[in-house]
Design an enzyme around this catalytic site. Structure first.
Site, mmCIF file in Angstrom:
data_model
loop_
_atom_site.group_PDB
_atom_site.id
_atom_site.type_symbol
_atom_site.label_atom_id
_atom_site.label_comp_id
_atom_site.label_asym_id
_atom_site.label_seq_id
_atom_site.Cartn_x
_atom_site.Cartn_y
_atom_site.Cartn_z
ATOM 1 N N PRO A 88 46.732 41.252 30.250
ATOM 2 C CA PRO A 88 47.052 40.147 29.334
ATOM 3 C C PRO A 88 48.548 39.820 29.331
ATOM 4 O O PRO A 88 48.946 38.760 28.871
ATOM 5 C CB PRO A 88 46.622 40.676 27.959
ATOM 6 C CG PRO A 88 45.697 41.800 28.230
ATOM 7 C CD PRO A 88 46.098 42.374 29.556
ATOM 8 N N GLU A 115 44.810 52.316 28.103
ATOM 9 C CA GLU A 115 46.039 51.663 27.623
ATOM 10 C C GLU A 115 46.850 51.075 28.776
ATOM 11 O O GLU A 115 48.012 50.700 28.588
ATOM 12 C CB GLU A 115 46.894 52.652 26.819
ATOM 13 C CG GLU A 115 46.163 53.321 25.668
ATOM 14 C CD GLU A 115 45.434 52.328 24.756
ATOM 15 O OE1 GLU A 115 46.057 51.330 24.352
ATOM 16 O OE2 GLU A 115 44.246 52.557 24.469
ATOM 17 N N ARG A 153 36.058 30.167 46.431
ATOM 18 C CA ARG A 153 35.423 28.861 46.604
ATOM 19 C C ARG A 153 36.380 27.820 47.203
ATOM 20 O O ARG A 153 35.934 26.758 47.615
ATOM 21 C CB ARG A 153 34.810 28.363 45.283
ATOM 22 C CG ARG A 153 35.807 28.087 44.204
ATOM 23 C CD ARG A 153 35.118 27.732 42.888
ATOM 24 N NE ARG A 153 34.477 26.417 42.900
ATOM 25 C CZ ARG A 153 35.141 25.262 42.875
ATOM 26 N NH1 ARG A 153 36.450 25.241 42.855
ATOM 27 N NH2 ARG A 153 34.490 24.120 42.871
ATOM 28 N N ASP A 168 37.041 18.440 42.122
ATOM 29 C CA ASP A 168 36.825 19.145 40.859
ATOM 30 C C ASP A 168 37.766 18.663 39.776
ATOM 31 O O ASP A 168 38.814 18.139 40.056
ATOM 32 C CB ASP A 168 37.183 20.636 41.002
ATOM 33 C CG ASP A 168 36.261 21.341 41.926
ATOM 34 O OD1 ASP A 168 35.159 20.858 42.124
ATOM 35 O OD2 ASP A 168 36.682 22.381 42.441
#
Ligand code: 4GX
Length: 246
Positions: A88, A115, A153, A168
């Site tokens: 994150p 952690e 992709r 897209d």
């Protein structure tokens, strides 16, 4: 393109890559995915891969030595393989990053648990830290799968010629228009007549307007970044005038 996944939970990867488009890409050898169990690179007889944090505190930290040896093994044929840690704390993953990574022949993805990893892993071996979003997963495995899917992709031959990564959403910075298929009438809800008109120019215009409407309503941040034509500006004016939504 090769992806090496370093994980303590290799079983998580057994089925997701065998299905559908990615499964076919692997069969066609356009994509090669190697699942590497970090525990196999622990030197001690109990194959310990984690330990308590120096300074105290809750949880466990992944040890540097098994990860260092696993990365060295993954890099043995290609010492320059780009090595990513999913966390994150990394740079947010988006379509531009997917495109950028799709030009590399070999990625090594390190999936952290608990952690996280000893800071020296990052300092010594990690080229880039990437986050797939502002939420906390139980480990980096699902994040690695998301990245591999989005990057694969974009590789030549992975999508059929009917599909194309080019048109897209995000490639042209707008959300996509609504899609319909049979039946024409479902419980009184009918498909917009224009889509049955056979007038391709009118259909294209309708789709562009719907894409603009959707983007304005749901993702004004994307609309602000999009490169809009004069015609788009006209359509947005029509949308404001029609008053359905914005
Ligand atoms: N986008 N996670 C990493 C272990 C961890 C804990 C603390 C560093 C510090 C995630 C995400 C994600 C969960 C992967 C925690 N690493 N990865 N893991 N969001 O939530 O990529």
């Amino acid at each position: 393109m090769r992806f090496d996944i370093l994980t303590l939970f290799p079983g998580m990867f057994s089925s997701p890559f065998q299905e559908s488009i990615l499964g076919r890409a692997i069969q066609k050898e356009l994509v090669d995915i190697r699942i590497i169990n970090v525990r196999d690179f622990a030197l001690d007889k109990h194959q310990v891969v984690d330990d308590t944090p120096y300074g105290g505190g809750q949880g466990m930290v992944m040890k540097v030595e098994p990860i260092a040896r696993a990365i060295a093994w993954a890099r043995s044929e290609e010492p320059s393989a780009w090595t990513i840690y999913l966390t994150p704390q990394g740079k947010p993953f988006d379509q531009e990053k997917a495109r950028d990574l799709s030009s590399r022949p070999h990625l090594i993805l390190l999936c952290g648990r608990y952690e996280g990893v000893d800071e020296r892993v990052r300092e010594l071996f990690i080229n880039e830290e990437i986050s797939i979003g502002d939420y906390v997963l139980t480990g980096g495995e699902l994040a690695a799968m998301v990245m591999i899917d989005a990057v694969s992709r974009l590789l030549p031959g992975v999508l059929g010629s009917a599909q194309s990564a080019e048109d897209d959403s995000f490639t042209n910075a707008l959300l996509e228009h609504p899609q319909y298929t049979r039946p024409f009438d479902f419980e009184g809800r009918r498909v917009p007549e224009i889509l049955l008109s056979g007038n391709h120019a009118a259909i294209s215009l309708w789709r562009r307007k719907e894409a603009l409407k959707r983007t304005a309503l749901r993702r004004p941040d994307l609309l602000a970044k999009a490169r809009l034509t004069r015609k788009d500006e006209e359509l947005l004016e029509e949308i404001r005038h029609d008053g359905d939504g914005i």
